[in-house]
Write a protein that holds these residues in place. Structure first.
Motif, mmCIF file in Angstrom:
data_model
loop_
_atom_site.group_PDB
_atom_site.id
_atom_site.type_symbol
_atom_site.label_atom_id
_atom_site.label_comp_id
_atom_site.label_asym_id
_atom_site.label_seq_id
_atom_site.Cartn_x
_atom_site.Cartn_y
_atom_site.Cartn_z
ATOM 1 N N ASP A 14 0.763 -1.257 0.150
ATOM 2 C CA ASP A 14 -0.078 0.039 -0.003
ATOM 3 C C ASP A 14 0.708 1.240 -0.063
ATOM 4 N N THR A 15 1.917 1.248 0.807
ATOM 5 C CA THR A 15 2.891 2.537 0.757
ATOM 6 C C THR A 15 3.538 2.764 -0.419
ATOM 7 N N MET A 16 4.135 1.544 -1.271
ATOM 8 C CA MET A 16 4.672 1.638 -2.409
ATOM 9 C C MET A 16 3.659 2.166 -3.352
ATOM 10 N N ILE A 17 2.263 1.622 -3.533
ATOM 11 C CA ILE A 17 1.273 2.235 -4.195
ATOM 12 C C ILE A 17 1.103 3.795 -4.314
ATOM 13 N N ARG A 18 0.897 4.109 -2.991
ATOM 14 C CA ARG A 18 0.673 5.261 -2.725
ATOM 15 C C ARG A 18 1.721 6.260 -3.277
ATOM 16 N N ILE A 19 2.883 5.926 -2.734
ATOM 17 C CA ILE A 19 3.970 7.053 -3.302
ATOM 18 C C ILE A 19 3.965 7.021 -4.892
ATOM 19 N N ALA A 20 3.965 5.812 -5.452
ATOM 20 C CA ALA A 20 3.882 6.081 -7.107
ATOM 21 C C ALA A 20 2.696 7.166 -7.541
ATOM 22 N N ALA A 21 1.367 6.883 -6.763
ATOM 23 C CA ALA A 21 0.270 7.602 -7.128
ATOM 24 C C ALA A 21 0.321 9.055 -6.932
ATOM 25 N N SER A 22 1.069 9.474 -5.738
ATOM 26 C CA SER A 22 1.288 10.772 -5.390
ATOM 27 C C SER A 22 2.423 11.568 -6.225
ATOM 28 N N LEU A 23 3.073 10.548 -7.000
ATOM 29 C CA LEU A 23 4.207 11.146 -7.863
ATOM 30 C C LEU A 23 3.653 11.150 -9.273
ATOM 31 N N GLY A 24 2.602 10.888 -9.614
ATOM 32 C CA GLY A 24 2.070 11.033 -10.934
ATOM 33 C C GLY A 24 1.978 9.755 -11.665
ATOM 34 N N ILE A 25 2.060 8.604 -10.976
ATOM 35 C CA ILE A 25 1.881 7.210 -11.755
ATOM 36 C C ILE A 25 0.602 6.626 -10.962
ATOM 37 N N PRO A 26 -0.332 6.576 -11.456
ATOM 38 C CA PRO A 26 -1.582 5.942 -10.741
ATOM 39 C C PRO A 26 -1.860 4.529 -10.978
ATOM 40 N N GLU A 27 -1.268 4.040 -11.925
ATOM 41 C CA GLU A 27 -1.428 2.521 -12.244
ATOM 42 C C GLU A 27 -0.303 1.750 -11.863
ATOM 43 N N SER A 28 0.327 1.707 -10.908
ATOM 44 C CA SER A 28 1.564 0.826 -10.427
ATOM 45 C C SER A 28 1.159 -0.438 -9.871
ATOM 46 N N HIS A 29 1.842 -1.321 -9.884
ATOM 47 C CA HIS A 29 1.839 -2.751 -9.374
ATOM 48 C C HIS A 29 2.811 -3.226 -8.372
ATOM 49 N N SER A 30 2.689 -3.705 -7.505
ATOM 50 C CA SER A 30 3.683 -4.296 -6.662
ATOM 51 C C SER A 30 3.281 -5.465 -6.008
ATOM 52 N N TYR A 31 4.095 -6.510 -5.825
ATOM 53 C CA TYR A 31 3.973 -7.927 -5.519
ATOM 54 C C TYR A 31 5.195 -8.186 -4.205
ATOM 55 N N VAL A 32 4.574 -8.279 -2.915
ATOM 56 C CA VAL A 32 5.793 -8.282 -1.914
ATOM 57 C C VAL A 32 5.707 -9.737 -1.227
ATOM 58 N N THR A 33 6.695 -10.570 -1.150
ATOM 59 C CA THR A 33 6.743 -11.461 -0.407
ATOM 60 C C THR A 33 7.949 -11.217 0.769
ATOM 61 N N PRO A 34 8.097 -12.207 2.030
ATOM 62 C CA PRO A 34 9.106 -12.075 2.945
ATOM 63 C C PRO A 34 10.664 -11.856 2.315
ATOM 64 N N THR A 35 10.787 -12.543 1.138
ATOM 65 C CA THR A 35 12.294 -12.691 0.621
ATOM 66 C C THR A 35 12.412 -11.701 -0.698
ATOM 67 N N GLY A 36 11.271 -10.888 -1.093
ATOM 68 C CA GLY A 36 11.516 -10.017 -2.242
ATOM 69 C C GLY A 36 10.542 -9.144 -2.591
ATOM 70 N N ILE A 37 10.714 -8.101 -3.463
ATOM 71 C CA ILE A 37 9.726 -7.070 -3.713
ATOM 72 C C ILE A 37 9.780 -7.024 -5.509
ATOM 73 N N ILE A 38 8.634 -7.060 -6.077
ATOM 74 C CA ILE A 38 8.491 -6.877 -7.552
ATOM 75 C C ILE A 38 7.693 -5.605 -7.773
ATOM 76 N N PHE A 39 8.062 -4.852 -8.615
ATOM 77 C CA PHE A 39 7.450 -3.433 -8.600
ATOM 78 C C PHE A 39 7.461 -3.193 -10.232
ATOM 79 N N SER A 40 6.273 -2.579 -10.499
ATOM 80 C CA SER A 40 6.083 -2.240 -12.239
ATOM 81 C C SER A 40 5.321 -0.908 -12.264
ATOM 82 N N ILE A 41 5.431 -0.336 -13.293
ATOM 83 C CA ILE A 41 4.802 0.754 -13.768
ATOM 84 C C ILE A 41 4.119 0.320 -14.891
ATOM 85 N N ASP A 42 2.728 0.550 -15.100
ATOM 86 C CA ASP A 42 1.870 -0.259 -15.929
ATOM 87 C C ASP A 42 2.115 0.566 -17.176
#
Length: 251
Positions: A34-62
């Motif tokens: 939620d924090t990652m998506i909110r930061i991206a949305a506040s900086l002008g990227i409303p359609e970002s996607h994040s997938y988090v596990t205890p050992t890794g993070i995947i993040f993309s800009i649509d």
């Protein structure tokens, strides 16, 4: 497009760094996403996607950049850093910080060390062990044995973990030492109730935050993270129980 490209790279780096700090410091999976998506949305990227596990993070800009991945190798508990990252996220949302300023602030948070000195952690674990003994209806006569056993056991956990780097073995050895000290006190007549001393002394080793986060992630629908954190908590409890069981079996 040329101006958007470096801005997108900067936003990705900012979001990944924020997520990495939070995940390493004990934040829940859904809070990190939620924090990652909110930061991206506040900086002008409303359609970002994040997938988090205890050992890794995947993040993309649509539709603009390939997905980025970051590895999480070590995790600890530092809720103060989680609070600081949340504060940076709120300031980005309110327009008080630019992406460059936020990135500098997050790098400062990442490099900062807010942990208490080892001796203070040992003292706190000792006092907590004695207080847990009383909470479990133990006798005041067992307060000092629990205080000593808890402090020595936590010391073994800290320093053995630095050498072995395998949390299971450090917890096993710590609980083994706690059981041995408790048995010694009872054998010498200094302690009265072996079970209460052991229970109170191992409480600083119990993964309370990990169990709580596992349940909260499961309730939020993050099944993989919830199950993996639950498995880690189970292994920790198993290590603690095994160390105590070995002492009881021998004596």
């Amino acid at each position: 497009m040329e101006n958007k490209f470096p801005q997108s790279i900067e936003v990705i780096e900012l979001c990944l760094l924020a997520g990495k700090i939070m995940l390493q410091c004990g934040a829940e999976t859904y809070r990190v996403e939620d924090t990652m998506i909110r930061i991206a949305a506040s900086l002008g990227i409303p359609e970002s996607h994040s997938y988090v596990t205890p050992t890794g993070i995947i993040f993309s800009i649509d539709g603009t950049e390939p997905a980025k991945f970051i590895r999480i190798s070590e995790r600890t508990t530092d809720l103060y850093k989680v609070t600081l990252v949340n504060g940076v996220s709120r300031k980005i949302s309110s327009g008080e910080l630019t992406s460059q300023q936020a990135l500098i602030r997050l790098k400062e948070i990442q490099s900062a060390d807010f942990t208490f000195p080892i001796y203070q952690q040992i003292i706190a674990a000792s006092i907590a062990s004695g207080c847990f003994l009383l909470m479990f209806l133990g006798q005041w006569a067992d307060f000092i044995p629990a205080l000593i056993a808890g402090g020595v056991g936590f010391t073994c956990f800290v320093y053995v973990h630095r050498i072995l780097k395998v949390k299971f073995f450090s917890e096993f050895i710590a609980s083994f030492v706690i059981g041995a000290i408790a048995f010694l006190f009872v054998s010498l007549g200094i302690g009265q109730e072996l079970d209460k001393i052991i229970i109170g002394s191992v409480m600083p080793l119990v993964p309370g935050l990990l169990i709580t986060n596992a349940v909260r992630d499961l309730m939020a629908g993050h099944l993989i993270s919830g199950l993996s954190k639950g498995a880690e908590a189970f292994l920790t409890a198993f290590a603690i129980g095994t160390g105590v069981a070995v002492i009881i079996a021998f004596f």
